[in-house]
Design a protein around this motif. Sequence first.
Motif, PDB file in Angstrom:
ATOM      1  N   LYS A 375       0.841  -1.199   0.000  1.00  0.00           N
ATOM      2  CA  LYS A 375       0.000   0.000   0.000  1.00  0.00           C
ATOM      3  C   LYS A 375       0.877   1.250   0.000  1.00  0.00           C
ATOM      4  O   LYS A 375       1.738   1.416   0.864  1.00  0.00           O
ATOM      5  N   ASN A 376       0.674   2.103  -0.968  1.00  0.00           N
ATOM      6  CA  ASN A 376       1.339   3.407  -0.999  1.00  0.00           C
ATOM      7  C   ASN A 376       0.535   4.330  -1.902  1.00  0.00           C
ATOM      8  O   ASN A 376      -0.449   3.917  -2.525  1.00  0.00           O
ATOM      9  N   ASN A 377       0.906   5.581  -1.958  1.00  0.00           N
ATOM     10  CA  ASN A 377       0.175   6.510  -2.819  1.00  0.00           C
ATOM     11  C   ASN A 377       1.163   7.463  -3.485  1.00  0.00           C
ATOM     12  O   ASN A 377       2.322   7.569  -3.079  1.00  0.00           O
ATOM     13  N   PHE A 406      -8.608   8.070  -9.756  1.00  0.00           N
ATOM     14  CA  PHE A 406      -8.236   7.722  -8.388  1.00  0.00           C
ATOM     15  C   PHE A 406      -9.246   8.344  -7.433  1.00  0.00           C
ATOM     16  O   PHE A 406      -9.464   9.553  -7.434  1.00  0.00           O
ATOM     17  N   ARG A 407      -9.853   7.472  -6.584  1.00  0.00           N
ATOM     18  CA  ARG A 407     -10.877   7.961  -5.659  1.00  0.00           C
ATOM     19  C   ARG A 407     -11.063   6.951  -4.529  1.00  0.00           C
ATOM     20  O   ARG A 407     -11.180   5.747  -4.779  1.00  0.00           O
ATOM     21  N   ASP A 408     -11.085   7.447  -3.289  1.00  0.00           N
ATOM     22  CA  ASP A 408     -11.383   6.609  -2.122  1.00  0.00           C
ATOM     23  C   ASP A 408     -10.479   5.386  -2.046  1.00  0.00           C
ATOM     24  O   ASP A 408     -10.935   4.253  -1.827  1.00  0.00           O
ATOM     25  N   ASP A 409      -9.198   5.593  -2.206  1.00  0.00           N
ATOM     26  CA  ASP A 409      -8.214   4.516  -2.094  1.00  0.00           C
ATOM     27  C   ASP A 409      -8.364   3.448  -3.173  1.00  0.00           C
ATOM     28  O   ASP A 409      -7.900   2.327  -3.016  1.00  0.00           O
ATOM     29  N   PHE A 422     -14.887  -2.185 -20.587  1.00  0.00           N
ATOM     30  CA  PHE A 422     -14.644  -2.957 -19.374  1.00  0.00           C
ATOM     31  C   PHE A 422     -14.207  -2.018 -18.254  1.00  0.00           C
ATOM     32  O   PHE A 422     -13.372  -1.145 -18.457  1.00  0.00           O
ATOM     33  N   ASP A 423     -14.774  -2.240 -17.058  1.00  0.00           N
ATOM     34  CA  ASP A 423     -14.446  -1.428 -15.896  1.00  0.00           C
ATOM     35  C   ASP A 423     -13.798  -2.283 -14.824  1.00  0.00           C
ATOM     36  O   ASP A 423     -14.278  -3.381 -14.503  1.00  0.00           O
ATOM     37  N   PHE A 424     -12.714  -1.750 -14.251  1.00  0.00           N
ATOM     38  CA  PHE A 424     -11.995  -2.428 -13.181  1.00  0.00           C
ATOM     39  C   PHE A 424     -11.778  -1.445 -12.035  1.00  0.00           C
ATOM     40  O   PHE A 424     -11.678  -0.239 -12.246  1.00  0.00           O
ATOM     41  N   SER A 425     -11.680  -1.979 -10.825  1.00  0.00           N
ATOM     42  CA  SER A 425     -11.387  -1.138  -9.661  1.00  0.00           C
ATOM     43  C   SER A 425     -10.308  -1.823  -8.825  1.00  0.00           C
ATOM     44  O   SER A 425     -10.529  -2.896  -8.274  1.00  0.00           O
ATOM     45  N   PHE A 426      -9.136  -1.205  -8.760  1.00  0.00           N
ATOM     46  CA  PHE A 426      -7.976  -1.755  -8.078  1.00  0.00           C
ATOM     47  C   PHE A 426      -7.828  -1.083  -6.714  1.00  0.00           C
ATOM     48  O   PHE A 426      -7.822   0.147  -6.623  1.00  0.00           O
ATOM     49  N   ALA A 427      -7.715  -1.888  -5.662  1.00  0.00           N
ATOM     50  CA  ALA A 427      -7.584  -1.351  -4.311  1.00  0.00           C
ATOM     51  C   ALA A 427      -6.119  -1.213  -3.930  1.00  0.00           C
ATOM     52  O   ALA A 427      -5.249  -1.883  -4.491  1.00  0.00           O
ATOM     53  N   SER A 428      -5.846  -0.365  -2.969  1.00  0.00           N
ATOM     54  CA  SER A 428      -4.488  -0.156  -2.464  1.00  0.00           C
ATOM     55  C   SER A 428      -4.301  -0.944  -1.174  1.00  0.00           C
ATOM     56  O   SER A 428      -5.038  -0.756  -0.205  1.00  0.00           O
ATOM     57  N   GLY A 429      -3.362  -1.879  -1.175  1.00  0.00           N
ATOM     58  CA  GLY A 429      -3.046  -2.646   0.015  1.00  0.00           C
ATOM     59  C   GLY A 429      -3.984  -3.777   0.326  1.00  0.00           C
ATOM     60  O   GLY A 429      -3.891  -4.397   1.394  1.00  0.00           O
ATOM     61  N   ARG A 430      -4.890  -4.097  -0.562  1.00  0.00           N
ATOM     62  CA  ARG A 430      -5.830  -5.200  -0.366  1.00  0.00           C
ATOM     63  C   ARG A 430      -6.374  -5.621  -1.725  1.00  0.00           C
ATOM     64  O   ARG A 430      -6.151  -4.952  -2.728  1.00  0.00           O
ATOM     65  N   TRP A 431      -7.102  -6.738  -1.735  1.00  0.00           N
ATOM     66  CA  TRP A 431      -7.728  -7.203  -2.970  1.00  0.00           C
ATOM     67  C   TRP A 431      -9.143  -6.659  -3.063  1.00  0.00           C
ATOM     68  O   TRP A 431      -9.922  -6.778  -2.117  1.00  0.00           O
ATOM     69  N   GLN A 461      -8.333  -7.530  -7.631  1.00  0.00           N
ATOM     70  CA  GLN A 461      -7.621  -6.397  -8.210  1.00  0.00           C
ATOM     71  C   GLN A 461      -6.919  -5.604  -7.103  1.00  0.00           C
ATOM     72  O   GLN A 461      -7.500  -5.338  -6.054  1.00  0.00           O
ATOM     73  N   ALA A 462      -5.670  -5.227  -7.351  1.00  0.00           N
ATOM     74  CA  ALA A 462      -4.924  -4.402  -6.398  1.00  0.00           C
ATOM     75  C   ALA A 462      -3.926  -3.550  -7.170  1.00  0.00           C
ATOM     76  O   ALA A 462      -3.488  -3.929  -8.258  1.00  0.00           O
ATOM     77  N   TYR A 463      -3.577  -2.388  -6.594  1.00  0.00           N
ATOM     78  CA  TYR A 463      -2.575  -1.544  -7.261  1.00  0.00           C
ATOM     79  C   TYR A 463      -1.530  -1.075  -6.270  1.00  0.00           C
ATOM     80  O   TYR A 463      -1.741  -1.046  -5.058  1.00  0.00           O
ATOM     81  N   THR A 464      -0.386  -0.715  -6.820  1.00  0.00           N
ATOM     82  CA  THR A 464       0.691  -0.133  -6.025  1.00  0.00           C
ATOM     83  C   THR A 464       1.523   0.759  -6.937  1.00  0.00           C
ATOM     84  O   THR A 464       1.442   0.657  -8.167  1.00  0.00           O
ATOM     85  N   TRP A 465       2.295   1.643  -6.329  1.00  0.00           N
ATOM     86  CA  TRP A 465       3.250   2.462  -7.076  1.00  0.00           C
ATOM     87  C   TRP A 465       4.630   1.842  -6.909  1.00  0.00           C
ATOM     88  O   TRP A 465       5.154   1.758  -5.801  1.00  0.00           O
ATOM     89  N   ARG A 466       5.206   1.411  -8.014  1.00  0.00           N
ATOM     90  CA  ARG A 466       6.560   0.842  -7.944  1.00  0.00           C
ATOM     91  C   ARG A 466       7.593   1.907  -7.578  1.00  0.00           C
ATOM     92  O   ARG A 466       8.522   1.665  -6.823  1.00  0.00           O
ATOM     93  N   ASP A 467       7.429   3.067  -8.171  1.00  0.00           N
ATOM     94  CA  ASP A 467       8.272   4.217  -7.858  1.00  0.00           C
ATOM     95  C   ASP A 467       7.451   5.460  -8.165  1.00  0.00           C
ATOM     96  O   ASP A 467       6.260   5.365  -8.442  1.00  0.00           O
ATOM     97  N   GLU A 468       8.064   6.622  -8.128  1.00  0.00           N
ATOM     98  CA  GLU A 468       7.296   7.863  -8.250  1.00  0.00           C
ATOM     99  C   GLU A 468       6.646   8.036  -9.613  1.00  0.00           C
ATOM    100  O   GLU A 468       5.725   8.853  -9.759  1.00  0.00           O
TER     101      GLU A 468
END
Length: 521
Positions: A375-377, A406-409, A422-431, A461-468
């Motif tokens: 989890k990061n932003n 990007f909205r509500d984590d 197609f619509d997808f929603s990726f969460a931060s730090g969780r599935w 679905q989950a997302y993260t930032w690898r770097d800036e």
Amino acid sequence: MKINLNRSYLLVIPFCFIFLSCSKEKVEKSLPRSVPEAEGVSSKAILTFLDSTAVRRHEFHSFMFLRHGKVIAEGWWKPYGPELKHTLNSASKSFTSTAVGFAISEGKLSLDDKVASFFPEYLPDTVSVNLSKLRIRDLLSMSTGMRREAQLTGQDSWIKTFLAVPVEFEPGTTYRYNSVASYMLSAIVTKVTGQKVIDYLKTRLFDPLQIEGMDWETDAFGINTGGWGLRLKTEDLAKFGQFYLQKGKWNGKQLLPKKWVEEATSVKIYQDAKMSAGKRDFSNDGVQGYCYQFWRAKHNSYQANGANGQFVVVMPDKDAVIVFTADSPDMWGEIGMIWEFLYPGISDEALPADEASANELKQRLDALALPIPPKNNNEAISSKVSGKTFTFDSNDKKIQSITLEFRDDLCFLNMKTDTASFDFSFASGRWQMGETTKHGPSIFAQAVNNQNGLPPFKIAQAYTWRDENTLELSLRYIENVSSEKIVIRFDEIGKGKILFDNGGAQSRFRRTPPLEGFMQK
């Protein structure tokens, strides 16, 4: 349409197959449960196996161990879970073989029936001598005499495509793995019974074993694919293995003739005819012999197996069944872990109770999970691209645009193709769990209709930032083996690229050229 901007962002988006995981929730279970030591298995051996799964390159989705007909260990790596089906890949073939066994027992088929006799309308203008000799037993034993496998497409008749392939060797003499031969078995069962294989097996196998909710891919004409595409739950696979261990008997009733079970699981041909028996004993399970859509294995065992590590291993000498679902790049190494860690822990007698190890094992099994992207932003970039649409010129992927928000984590992704959105929603730090009608990567993608008619695909679905500057989106098809990783790199250089790079254990795809995309104002 290209739009010139003073500032826009480079996108490099590889789509990769990556490893999935599983979730374990309480569901109704029909197989009896026990503890390992009561059934003569060491909990410590299973713990050692779990230790090995954490350091080896196999990604396990689920695991179930039966001894004396009782489940003594079971686990799912989150976000997989016991309530989810799993694509079996070529382990589906063993169910097709079972359907053939039922049809033979009912007098609808014989092993020596000629394949050409079922489909005269699809035969080539000239029928070779070898094609005229091709029998059902040759399809079952992967000894069709064909040097190459038929190349399938969407709308064409796969029966006609198969029969058009030259039969270069006398059938029954040469091993050559052929998934379309398994499809032909499905087509033949459908021809003689008037039912798809999945429907034919329902009253004969699935209903008696209390297997529900299964589905099976079809061709464009509604014939089950036979050699792949069946989806079942982990416990369903365990029941199937136990059914074969009991030689076709279930709840005291002989459903499938014992003679057929023995015939179907004995060696018919060796994968390497030149290998000596001594060398074979020290080789992996891929060369121990092929049966009727089953594989022989070490220690007088046999298996249903599917690409990337879908296994039902039946061990008659130990009265045991072990089931794996996975996404492994080395399936023979995966099954080798049974012989290395689990098999030595099986005793011929009940073992003294080991409450400490049994409790630790239960806790470890309950806690199984694959890593979640951290989890990061990145407010600096996400605020600039949120709500923006990136468009693409005409391309082979048929993608017209993607939109990020990007909205509500959550990171929302909309992907428009020339035929769908197609619509997808990726969460931060969780599935974030969801469903999609978008087909995931498939080793049989060339057969473009093979997933038509299936229900929407369950996804995590989950997302993260690898770097800036780099956003990673993980899209996992949790009832399939496949998954996709989307990596987006943002650079302020005035134009964008989108790169599809399908990789991972399930992939048989080549990298495609990058697509150029441009952010709308």
